[in-house]
Design a protein around this motif. Structure first.
Motif, short mmCIF file in Angstrom:
data_model
loop_
_atom_site.label_atom_id
_atom_site.label_comp_id
_atom_site.label_asym_id
_atom_site.label_seq_id
_atom_site.Cartn_x
_atom_site.Cartn_y
_atom_site.Cartn_z
N TYR A 73 10.59 40.21 63.01
CA TYR A 73 10.27 38.92 63.61
C TYR A 73 10.07 39.07 65.12
CZ TYR A 73 10.68 34.00 64.93
OH TYR A 73 10.44 32.75 65.46
N GLN A 74 10.95 39.79 65.76
CA GLN A 74 10.86 39.96 67.21
C GLN A 74 9.65 40.79 67.61
OE1 GLN A 74 14.82 41.54 67.88
NE2 GLN A 74 15.61 39.53 68.48
N ALA A 75 9.15 41.64 66.68
CA ALA A 75 7.96 42.44 66.95
C ALA A 75 6.68 41.69 66.61
CB ALA A 75 8.03 43.74 66.17
N GLY A 76 6.79 40.44 66.16
CA GLY A 76 5.61 39.65 65.82
C GLY A 76 4.99 40.01 64.50
N LEU A 77 5.77 40.61 63.58
CA LEU A 77 5.25 41.05 62.29
C LEU A 77 5.69 40.16 61.14
CD1 LEU A 77 5.92 44.89 62.75
CD2 LEU A 77 3.79 43.64 63.16
N TRP A 78 6.24 39.01 61.46
CA TRP A 78 6.80 38.12 60.45
C TRP A 78 5.71 37.25 59.83
CZ3 TRP A 78 11.21 38.84 58.27
CH2 TRP A 78 11.84 37.82 57.54
N PRO A 79 5.73 37.04 58.49
CA PRO A 79 4.74 36.15 57.86
C PRO A 79 4.78 34.75 58.46
CG PRO A 79 5.92 37.43 56.20
CD PRO A 79 6.62 37.69 57.49
N GLN A 80 3.62 34.20 58.77
CA GLN A 80 3.56 32.92 59.49
C GLN A 80 4.09 31.76 58.67
OE1 GLN A 80 -0.44 32.34 60.93
NE2 GLN A 80 -0.25 33.95 62.48
N ASP A 81 4.00 31.84 57.34
CA ASP A 81 4.44 30.71 56.52
C ASP A 81 5.89 30.83 56.08
OD1 ASP A 81 3.83 32.89 54.93
OD2 ASP A 81 3.18 31.66 53.23
#
Length: 244
Positions: A73-81
């Motif tokens: 999540y902190q790396a910006g790799l988390w699914p948007q939904d």
């Protein structure tokens, strides 16, 4: 498996390579095939802050998953939904067996604390969430209630207790679950160990008697097993769970 879960599976299982091939394969298989892990994150069942205590945590697979989720999540790799994963949880586990504790400590490093204890003999510190996945049926009926009572008392106001167990009232799927557990116990050299199951209604009654509000979710999707997840919450108003 949702393809969005695969990168998280890889990230959570990778640290177990340092603990040996068996530990790595076990973690990978558990995350791939056990239907409980995905819903915990996908449906936001865990609080964002406070402390999480995984009772009977084995080699700490859930703890590794939560570490990996935070990092992704902190790396910006988390699914948007997906809802954001817990970012401010102190992660701790308790496990009875020395081997899994060693594997957990090796894989988790300083990102989580795993202690070697018998759940029946140790007090639980206050927590915002306690987790017991497939643990209670290994205990005697009286010890089950003892551990549940200690867990309920450790819950902070508004906290949640997550318990997965088999529903002994589920007919043939329960029989499959029971005999699978007995075969697994035989493979561990514990053929004489007794297993103690309860029906869904009996688990709900035991949790409600401790002052918890209970919701039940099916948790056997994709498997032949009769597992359910009990989501038991403490009221946000501080209260003392009844004893006896």
């Amino acid at each position: 498996m949702d393809p969005q879960f695969r990168p998280l599976l890889e990230a959570a299982s990778r640290p177990y390579a340092a603990a040996g091939r068996y530990a790595w394969r076990f973690a990978r298989g558990k995350l791939r095939h056990d239907p409980v892990f995905f819903p915990l994150l996908r449906h936001g069942l865990l609080p964002d802050r406070g402390s999480l205590l995984d009772l009977g945590c084995g080699q700490g697979v859930l703890l590794s998953l939560l570490k990996a989720a935070k990092a992704q999540y902190q790396a910006g790799l988390w699914p948007q939904d997906w809802p954001a994963p817990p970012l401010h949880l102190d992660l701790r586990g308790i496990e009875l067996r020395e081997g899994p504790v060693k594997a957990a400590r090796c894989a988790l490093g300083g990102g989580a604390q795993v202690d070697l204890h018998d759940l029946r003999d140790v007090e639980f510190r206050p927590c915002s969430v306690l987790v017991m996945l497939d643990v209670l049926h290994y205990l005697g009926a009286g010890d089950q209630l003892l551990v549940l009572e200690k867990a309920a008392h450790a819950l902070e106001p508004g906290g949640v207790l997550l318990v997965r167990e088999a529903d002994a009232g589920a007919g043939f799927p329960f029989q499959v679950t029971k005999w699978s557990e007995r075969i697994a116990e035989a493979g561990r050299g514990r053929l004489r160990n007794s297993l103690h199951f309860r029906s869904r209604g009996e688990w709900v009654a035991a949790l409600e008697k401790l002052g918890l509000g209970v919701r039940v979710e099916p948790m056997g999707e994709g498997t032949p097993f009769a597992n359910v997840l009990f989501v038991a919450r403490r009221s946000k108003v501080a209260e003392t769970a009844p004893r006896g």
